[in-house]
Design a protein around this motif. Sequence first.
Motif, PDB file in Angstrom:
ATOM      1  N   GLU A  33       1.744   1.526  11.486  1.00  0.00           N
ATOM      2  CA  GLU A  33       1.384   1.733  10.087  1.00  0.00           C
ATOM      3  C   GLU A  33       1.628   3.177   9.660  1.00  0.00           C
ATOM      4  O   GLU A  33       2.150   3.432   8.567  1.00  0.00           O
ATOM      5  CB  GLU A  33      -0.086   1.360   9.875  1.00  0.00           C
ATOM      6  CG  GLU A  33      -0.356  -0.121  10.043  1.00  0.00           C
ATOM      7  CD  GLU A  33      -1.831  -0.440  10.047  1.00  0.00           C
ATOM      8  OE1 GLU A  33      -2.163  -1.641  10.107  1.00  0.00           O
ATOM      9  OE2 GLU A  33      -2.662   0.499  10.004  1.00  0.00           O
ATOM     10  N   TYR A  34       1.273   4.127  10.512  1.00  0.00           N
ATOM     11  CA  TYR A  34       1.421   5.523  10.112  1.00  0.00           C
ATOM     12  C   TYR A  34       2.891   5.929  10.028  1.00  0.00           C
ATOM     13  O   TYR A  34       3.255   6.805   9.236  1.00  0.00           O
ATOM     14  CB  TYR A  34       0.652   6.445  11.075  1.00  0.00           C
ATOM     15  CG  TYR A  34      -0.104   7.512  10.333  1.00  0.00           C
ATOM     16  CD1 TYR A  34      -1.277   7.212   9.645  1.00  0.00           C
ATOM     17  CD2 TYR A  34       0.375   8.818  10.272  1.00  0.00           C
ATOM     18  CE1 TYR A  34      -1.951   8.182   8.937  1.00  0.00           C
ATOM     19  CE2 TYR A  34      -0.300   9.795   9.569  1.00  0.00           C
ATOM     20  CZ  TYR A  34      -1.464   9.470   8.898  1.00  0.00           C
ATOM     21  OH  TYR A  34      -2.129  10.437   8.178  1.00  0.00           O
ATOM     22  N   THR A  49       5.213   8.175   7.243  1.00  0.00           N
ATOM     23  CA  THR A  49       6.163   9.268   7.493  1.00  0.00           C
ATOM     24  C   THR A  49       7.539   8.934   6.912  1.00  0.00           C
ATOM     25  O   THR A  49       8.239   9.819   6.411  1.00  0.00           O
ATOM     26  CB  THR A  49       6.286   9.562   8.999  1.00  0.00           C
ATOM     27  OG1 THR A  49       6.745   8.393   9.687  1.00  0.00           O
ATOM     28  CG2 THR A  49       4.937   9.985   9.578  1.00  0.00           C
ATOM     29  N   GLU A  50       7.909   7.659   6.956  1.00  0.00           N
ATOM     30  CA  GLU A  50       9.175   7.248   6.346  1.00  0.00           C
ATOM     31  C   GLU A  50       9.108   7.399   4.826  1.00  0.00           C
ATOM     32  O   GLU A  50      10.095   7.763   4.176  1.00  0.00           O
ATOM     33  CB  GLU A  50       9.495   5.799   6.720  1.00  0.00           C
ATOM     34  CG  GLU A  50       9.869   5.606   8.181  1.00  0.00           C
ATOM     35  CD  GLU A  50      11.100   6.405   8.572  1.00  0.00           C
ATOM     36  OE1 GLU A  50      12.068   6.408   7.789  1.00  0.00           O
ATOM     37  OE2 GLU A  50      11.092   7.027   9.650  1.00  0.00           O
ATOM     38  N   ALA A  51       7.929   7.111   4.261  1.00  0.00           N
ATOM     39  CA  ALA A  51       7.752   7.260   2.815  1.00  0.00           C
ATOM     40  C   ALA A  51       7.884   8.725   2.402  1.00  0.00           C
ATOM     41  O   ALA A  51       8.438   9.028   1.332  1.00  0.00           O
ATOM     42  CB  ALA A  51       6.394   6.715   2.403  1.00  0.00           C
ATOM     43  N   VAL A  52       7.388   9.637   3.239  1.00  0.00           N
ATOM     44  CA  VAL A  52       7.526  11.065   2.942  1.00  0.00           C
ATOM     45  C   VAL A  52       9.002  11.448   2.864  1.00  0.00           C
ATOM     46  O   VAL A  52       9.423  12.196   1.972  1.00  0.00           O
ATOM     47  CB  VAL A  52       6.796  11.919   4.004  1.00  0.00           C
ATOM     48  CG1 VAL A  52       7.121  13.403   3.808  1.00  0.00           C
ATOM     49  CG2 VAL A  52       5.294  11.710   3.912  1.00  0.00           C
ATOM     50  N   MET A  99      10.380  10.308  -0.432  1.00  0.00           N
ATOM     51  CA  MET A  99       9.899  11.113  -1.565  1.00  0.00           C
ATOM     52  C   MET A  99      10.523  12.501  -1.567  1.00  0.00           C
ATOM     53  O   MET A  99      10.831  13.052  -2.630  1.00  0.00           O
ATOM     54  CB  MET A  99       8.376  11.185  -1.543  1.00  0.00           C
ATOM     55  CG  MET A  99       7.708   9.872  -1.950  1.00  0.00           C
ATOM     56  SD  MET A  99       5.909   9.985  -2.141  1.00  0.00           S
ATOM     57  CE  MET A  99       5.370   9.762  -0.456  1.00  0.00           C
ATOM     58  N   ARG A 100      10.709  13.083  -0.390  1.00  0.00           N
ATOM     59  CA  ARG A 100      11.383  14.387  -0.332  1.00  0.00           C
ATOM     60  C   ARG A 100      12.839  14.252  -0.785  1.00  0.00           C
ATOM     61  O   ARG A 100      13.394  15.176  -1.399  1.00  0.00           O
ATOM     62  CB  ARG A 100      11.316  14.960   1.082  1.00  0.00           C
ATOM     63  CG  ARG A 100       9.935  15.483   1.458  1.00  0.00           C
ATOM     64  CD  ARG A 100       9.935  16.123   2.844  1.00  0.00           C
ATOM     65  NE  ARG A 100      10.724  17.336   2.895  1.00  0.00           N
ATOM     66  CZ  ARG A 100      10.292  18.544   2.555  1.00  0.00           C
ATOM     67  NH1 ARG A 100       9.050  18.701   2.098  1.00  0.00           N
ATOM     68  NH2 ARG A 100      11.075  19.602   2.651  1.00  0.00           N
ATOM     69  N   GLY A 101      13.439  13.102  -0.508  1.00  0.00           N
ATOM     70  CA  GLY A 101      14.793  12.855  -0.979  1.00  0.00           C
ATOM     71  C   GLY A 101      14.862  12.795  -2.498  1.00  0.00           C
ATOM     72  O   GLY A 101      15.922  13.067  -3.081  1.00  0.00           O
ATOM     73  N   ARG A 102      13.729  12.449  -3.142  1.00  0.00           N
ATOM     74  CA  ARG A 102      13.659  12.430  -4.603  1.00  0.00           C
ATOM     75  C   ARG A 102      13.140  13.759  -5.157  1.00  0.00           C
ATOM     76  O   ARG A 102      12.753  13.842  -6.327  1.00  0.00           O
ATOM     77  CB  ARG A 102      12.747  11.292  -5.062  1.00  0.00           C
ATOM     78  CG  ARG A 102      13.216   9.905  -4.623  1.00  0.00           C
ATOM     79  CD  ARG A 102      12.351   8.830  -5.237  1.00  0.00           C
ATOM     80  NE  ARG A 102      12.730   7.508  -4.764  1.00  0.00           N
ATOM     81  CZ  ARG A 102      12.008   6.779  -3.911  1.00  0.00           C
ATOM     82  NH1 ARG A 102      10.845   7.258  -3.461  1.00  0.00           N
ATOM     83  NH2 ARG A 102      12.409   5.585  -3.520  1.00  0.00           N
ATOM     84  N   LYS A 103      13.108  14.787  -4.307  1.00  0.00           N
ATOM     85  CA  LYS A 103      12.718  16.145  -4.699  1.00  0.00           C
ATOM     86  C   LYS A 103      11.234  16.261  -5.067  1.00  0.00           C
ATOM     87  O   LYS A 103      10.852  17.169  -5.814  1.00  0.00           O
ATOM     88  CB  LYS A 103      13.580  16.652  -5.865  1.00  0.00           C
ATOM     89  CG  LYS A 103      15.075  16.565  -5.641  1.00  0.00           C
ATOM     90  CD  LYS A 103      15.508  17.364  -4.411  1.00  0.00           C
ATOM     91  CE  LYS A 103      17.002  17.285  -4.203  1.00  0.00           C
ATOM     92  NZ  LYS A 103      17.439  18.015  -2.969  1.00  0.00           N
ATOM     93  N   LEU A 104      10.400  15.385  -4.550  1.00  0.00           N
ATOM     94  CA  LEU A 104       8.968  15.506  -4.789  1.00  0.00           C
ATOM     95  C   LEU A 104       8.384  16.547  -3.830  1.00  0.00           C
ATOM     96  O   LEU A 104       8.799  16.630  -2.665  1.00  0.00           O
ATOM     97  CB  LEU A 104       8.273  14.165  -4.580  1.00  0.00           C
ATOM     98  CG  LEU A 104       8.514  13.113  -5.668  1.00  0.00           C
ATOM     99  CD1 LEU A 104       7.956  11.767  -5.248  1.00  0.00           C
ATOM    100  CD2 LEU A 104       7.886  13.551  -6.984  1.00  0.00           C
ATOM    101  N   ALA A 122       0.826  -1.209   0.000  1.00  0.00           N
ATOM    102  CA  ALA A 122       0.000   0.000   0.000  1.00  0.00           C
ATOM    103  C   ALA A 122       0.858   1.256   0.000  1.00  0.00           C
ATOM    104  O   ALA A 122       0.573   2.228  -0.721  1.00  0.00           O
ATOM    105  CB  ALA A 122      -0.928  -0.009   1.217  1.00  0.00           C
ATOM    106  N   VAL A 123       1.933   1.253   0.783  1.00  0.00           N
ATOM    107  CA  VAL A 123       2.841   2.402   0.835  1.00  0.00           C
ATOM    108  C   VAL A 123       3.537   2.583  -0.512  1.00  0.00           C
ATOM    109  O   VAL A 123       3.684   3.714  -1.010  1.00  0.00           O
ATOM    110  CB  VAL A 123       3.867   2.233   1.967  1.00  0.00           C
ATOM    111  CG1 VAL A 123       4.905   3.359   1.924  1.00  0.00           C
ATOM    112  CG2 VAL A 123       3.175   2.209   3.319  1.00  0.00           C
ATOM    113  N   GLU A 124       3.967   1.479  -1.126  1.00  0.00           N
ATOM    114  CA  GLU A 124       4.631   1.557  -2.431  1.00  0.00           C
ATOM    115  C   GLU A 124       3.686   2.111  -3.496  1.00  0.00           C
ATOM    116  O   GLU A 124       4.101   2.882  -4.371  1.00  0.00           O
ATOM    117  CB  GLU A 124       5.131   0.175  -2.833  1.00  0.00           C
ATOM    118  CG  GLU A 124       6.299  -0.318  -1.982  1.00  0.00           C
ATOM    119  CD  GLU A 124       6.711  -1.746  -2.326  1.00  0.00           C
ATOM    120  OE1 GLU A 124       6.114  -2.318  -3.264  1.00  0.00           O
ATOM    121  OE2 GLU A 124       7.623  -2.284  -1.658  1.00  0.00           O
ATOM    122  N   ILE A 125       2.422   1.713  -3.441  1.00  0.00           N
ATOM    123  CA  ILE A 125       1.429   2.221  -4.396  1.00  0.00           C
ATOM    124  C   ILE A 125       1.246   3.719  -4.209  1.00  0.00           C
ATOM    125  O   ILE A 125       1.169   4.480  -5.178  1.00  0.00           O
ATOM    126  CB  ILE A 125       0.093   1.474  -4.215  1.00  0.00           C
ATOM    127  CG1 ILE A 125       0.228   0.048  -4.758  1.00  0.00           C
ATOM    128  CG2 ILE A 125      -1.054   2.205  -4.919  1.00  0.00           C
ATOM    129  CD1 ILE A 125      -0.898  -0.865  -4.370  1.00  0.00           C
TER     130      ILE A 125
END
Length: 406
Positions: A345-346, A350-353, A356-361, A288-291
């Motif tokens: 789960e939450y 936060t780890e996913a954020v 993504m910020r590391g990828r400049k999103l 779900a996180v990957e999606i």
Amino acid sequence: MKSRWMLLLASLLLALLFGELCAQWILRRSPDSGFMEADFYVRNLEQTDWEGGTWLRAHEPHPYFGFVATNADSIRANNYGFTESEPFPYQKKSADEYVIAVLGGSVAQSWATWIKGGGSEHFLSALKKRIPALGKRKVVLLNMSLGGFKQPQQYYVASYFLESVDLFVNLEGFNELYGYKNAPVYPVEYPVASYLFFWRGKQAIEASWKLQLMGRWNHFLMEKGARHRWLAPSALYFSLAKGVFRWTADASAEVAEKARKSAEQELSNPHRSFYTEGEKKQDPRQAAVEIWERFVRQEQQIVTAFGKRAVFFLQPNQYLLGSKPFNAWEIGHVFNKNVAEKTHEYRMLTEAVKRMRGRKLPIHDLTMIYATEKETVYADSCCHVNELGNRIMSEAIAKGIAESLR
């Protein structure tokens, strides 16, 4: 004969009075019961609106967006099934208009509704203060969110209407993880309400006259308690209303569980199942996180390709412990028994954020915006917030938009 009836009536009144006094004594010594809370009936009235199927009757499947709202009961939807007065695609009234569309689930929908219902001055002043270029432009906010939406629904909606929008604001998070609970009956990326329109839809609309009758009775009791404030002090009425509320919820959950097991059994046939054995071994929460990450990236790419902008926000949630100093009311009302599980789960989000910020999103973590707020912010045990919560969130979103557009 008349004296006998009078005696019977007097006995009944005395029994009711005695029962009321006993119930009062018990409930006043149970601080978490909800008794004598001014908003008890109003708060729970929303949860009983389904009346045995109202929510489903007010929504319908959509070939691209998963599901949309219909003009049923108290819901008023536009031509594309969103709770927005403007028809889609939006047509600008003048060249100086700057169109912002809000995407996401019920938290995003509630926030957008709050802004359009009176919070616009607060949000727009915060936004224009940080983005002077918007100072003389008319900002138009469109509600393209809907309760239950999650990625990739935001991606589909953005790609469908991107030519009529300047900036997409995505407020998401809770629903992004909730979808994993439907696996393996449905793929993780399926819209959250897909199961409602399939097996739980049968439960709510067709399953049993008993369930529908209980739902209507439940709603009736809550509605009368909300409208007639003289009923609120009655311990007997409160006990009846809360008892029926729990009875209805338990009966609904029981029927839904039977239907879920039936669907799982039907899909256990490898020719009917959505998953192979290899895919089933993957942790559905991680899937779900990957999606979520994948469709945040894809939405950003397609919006940018058309010269538009998108900003993403991970919505706050009370289950991320340490994110708010909770007061007595919140401790008693905004948590359920799965606190530890939801916290884990939450944190995945936060780890996913961070990734993504590391990828400049252009994504921002709002989970700590209430870290110093001692007043009540959360409104229920899901994730929804009150007016104060929306005001604080508006400031944080305005700041995040300015940072990303800069």
